[in-house]
Scaffold this motif. Structure first.
Motif, PDB file in Angstrom:
ATOM      1  N   ASN A  18      50.203 -70.058  22.731  1.00 55.67           N
ATOM      2  CA  ASN A  18      48.877 -70.016  22.112  1.00 55.67           C
ATOM      3  C   ASN A  18      49.022 -70.112  20.601  1.00 55.67           C
ATOM      4  OD1 ASN A  18      46.840 -69.612  24.145  1.00 55.67           O
ATOM      5  ND2 ASN A  18      47.714 -67.590  24.519  1.00 55.67           N
ATOM      6  N   THR A  19      48.047 -70.683  19.961  1.00 57.05           N
ATOM      7  CA  THR A  19      47.960 -70.665  18.504  1.00 57.05           C
ATOM      8  C   THR A  19      46.600 -70.080  18.143  1.00 57.05           C
ATOM      9  OG1 THR A  19      46.993 -72.881  18.374  1.00 57.05           O
ATOM     10  CG2 THR A  19      49.407 -72.734  18.276  1.00 57.05           C
ATOM     11  N   GLU A  20      46.431 -69.722  16.887  1.00 57.28           N
ATOM     12  CA  GLU A  20      45.135 -69.165  16.478  1.00 57.28           C
ATOM     13  C   GLU A  20      44.021 -70.208  16.592  1.00 57.28           C
ATOM     14  OE1 GLU A  20      44.432 -66.014  16.071  1.00 57.28           O
ATOM     15  OE2 GLU A  20      46.540 -65.614  16.508  1.00 57.28           O
ATOM     16  N   GLU A  21      44.369 -71.492  16.437  1.00 56.51           N
ATOM     17  CA  GLU A  21      43.359 -72.550  16.554  1.00 56.51           C
ATOM     18  C   GLU A  21      43.043 -72.878  18.012  1.00 56.51           C
ATOM     19  OE1 GLU A  21      46.434 -73.351  14.831  1.00 56.51           O
ATOM     20  OE2 GLU A  21      45.579 -72.346  13.094  1.00 56.51           O
ATOM     21  N   THR A  29      43.314 -56.567  20.648  1.00 55.21           N
ATOM     22  CA  THR A  29      44.693 -57.022  20.836  1.00 55.21           C
ATOM     23  C   THR A  29      44.833 -57.482  22.279  1.00 55.21           C
ATOM     24  OG1 THR A  29      45.499 -54.853  21.544  1.00 55.21           O
ATOM     25  CG2 THR A  29      45.536 -55.319  19.165  1.00 55.21           C
ATOM     26  N   ARG A  37      43.502 -71.014  21.441  1.00 57.36           N
ATOM     27  CA  ARG A  37      43.868 -69.837  22.230  1.00 57.36           C
ATOM     28  C   ARG A  37      43.173 -69.924  23.588  1.00 57.36           C
ATOM     29  NH1 ARG A  37      46.320 -65.397  21.694  1.00 57.36           N
ATOM     30  NH2 ARG A  37      46.611 -65.653  19.450  1.00 57.36           N
ATOM     31  N   GLU A  93      36.774 -59.849  18.473  1.00 59.36           N
ATOM     32  CA  GLU A  93      37.062 -59.344  17.128  1.00 59.36           C
ATOM     33  C   GLU A  93      37.598 -57.915  17.183  1.00 59.36           C
ATOM     34  OE1 GLU A  93      34.677 -58.626  12.962  1.00 59.36           O
ATOM     35  OE2 GLU A  93      33.937 -60.121  14.380  1.00 59.36           O
ATOM     36  N   ALA A 103      38.900 -67.731  19.960  1.00 60.55           N
ATOM     37  CA  ALA A 103      39.622 -66.552  19.480  1.00 60.55           C
ATOM     38  C   ALA A 103      39.372 -65.357  20.394  1.00 60.55           C
ATOM     39  CB  ALA A 103      39.186 -66.223  18.053  1.00 60.55           C
ATOM     40  N   GLU A 142      50.745 -64.262  23.664  1.00 59.56           N
ATOM     41  CA  GLU A 142      51.490 -65.375  23.091  1.00 59.56           C
ATOM     42  C   GLU A 142      51.420 -66.664  23.893  1.00 59.56           C
ATOM     43  OE1 GLU A 142      55.480 -64.035  22.609  1.00 59.56           O
ATOM     44  OE2 GLU A 142      54.914 -62.333  21.356  1.00 59.56           O
TER      45      GLU A 142
END
Length: 183
Positions: free
Chosen positions: A80-83, A161, A85, A158, A155, A90
Motif C-alpha cells: 500500500n502507499t498513501e496515494e 491505525t 491504499r 482519520e 486513506a 502495509e
C-alpha cells in the motif's frame, strides 16, 4: 435336480415395497425454478470481506493459499502507499484468484486467514460450461460496497491505525473510541 417352482406369496411380498410407495405423495424438488434453502453453515462460494469504511480486509499474506490442500488459491500481495491504499497496514492482495475446478470446499483457507478477510457464503450455484469462468478473480470475490462505504483506494479513517481496523474500532463514519478492556 432341485425343484424350482415360483412361489406366488414370495413374488407378491417382493412387490410390497413397490405397492407401498405407489400411493405416497410425491416429493419433487422444483430446482432451479425454486432453489432450496441451504443450512446456515453451508460452505459455498468464497467472499473477500471489507471493513465498514470500504477498505479490503485482505492483507496479501498468502496464508490461505499455503493452507489450501488442493492448491486452488493464488494470491499476489503488493504494498500500500498513501496515494493508493486498498487495505489498512502495509500490504494488500493485488491479485486474488480461486480455481473452483480444484476447490474441495474444506474451509482450511478460512481458518488460516488472520483478518477474517475470507469467508464462505451460502451461494452454491457456480456451475458453468466454460472452464475459464470457474476461476474467480478478485472482481467476483470481493463483497459488494454497502451504502456508506467508499470504494478503495482511499486513506484510512482519520486518526486511526491498522490496529484500530483489526480490533473493529472503525465504522463507516470513522474511528470510534476503543472499548475499555476488562483488566
Amino acid at each position: 435336480m432341485p425343484n424350482i417352482r415360483p412361489n406366488f406369496v414370495d413374488a407378491i411380498a417382493g412387490f410390497g415395497v413397490t405397492f407401498k410407495t405407489m400411493f405416497k405423495k410425491r416429493l419433487t424438488e422444483e430446482y432451479p425454478e425454486k432453489p432450496g434453502a441451504t443450512a446456515p453453515r453451508y460452505h459455498g462460494r468464497h467472499q473477500l470481506n471489507r471493513y465498514d469504511d470500504g477498505l479490503e480486509k485482505c492483507i496479501g499474506c498468502e496464508l490461505c493459499a499455503w493452507a489450501c490442500p488442493a492448491d486452488a488459491i493464488f494470491v499476489e500481495g503488493a504494498d500500500n502507499t498513501e496515494e493508493k491504499r486498498f487495505s489498512p497496514g502495509e500490504r494488500y492482495g493485488q491479485v486474488y484468484q480461486i480455481n473452483y475446478l480444484r476447490c474441495i470446499g474444506c474451509g482450511l483457507c478460512i481458518e488460516a486467514c488472520p483478518t477474517r478477510a475470507l469467508t464462505m457464503t451460502n451461494d452454491y450455484e457456480m456451475a458453468d460450461d466454460n472452464r475459464a469462468d470457474l476461476i474467480y478473480g478478485k472482481d467476483k470475490l470481493l463483497a459488494p460496497l454497502l451504502q456508506n462505504m467508499l470504494a478503495p483506494p482511499h486513506a484510512m479513517a482519520e486518526g486511526s491505525t491498522d490496529e484500530d481496523y483489526y480490533r473493529g474500532n472503525i465504522t463507516a463514519d470513522g474511528l470510534v473510541a476503543p472499548k475499555e478492556s476488562l483488566r
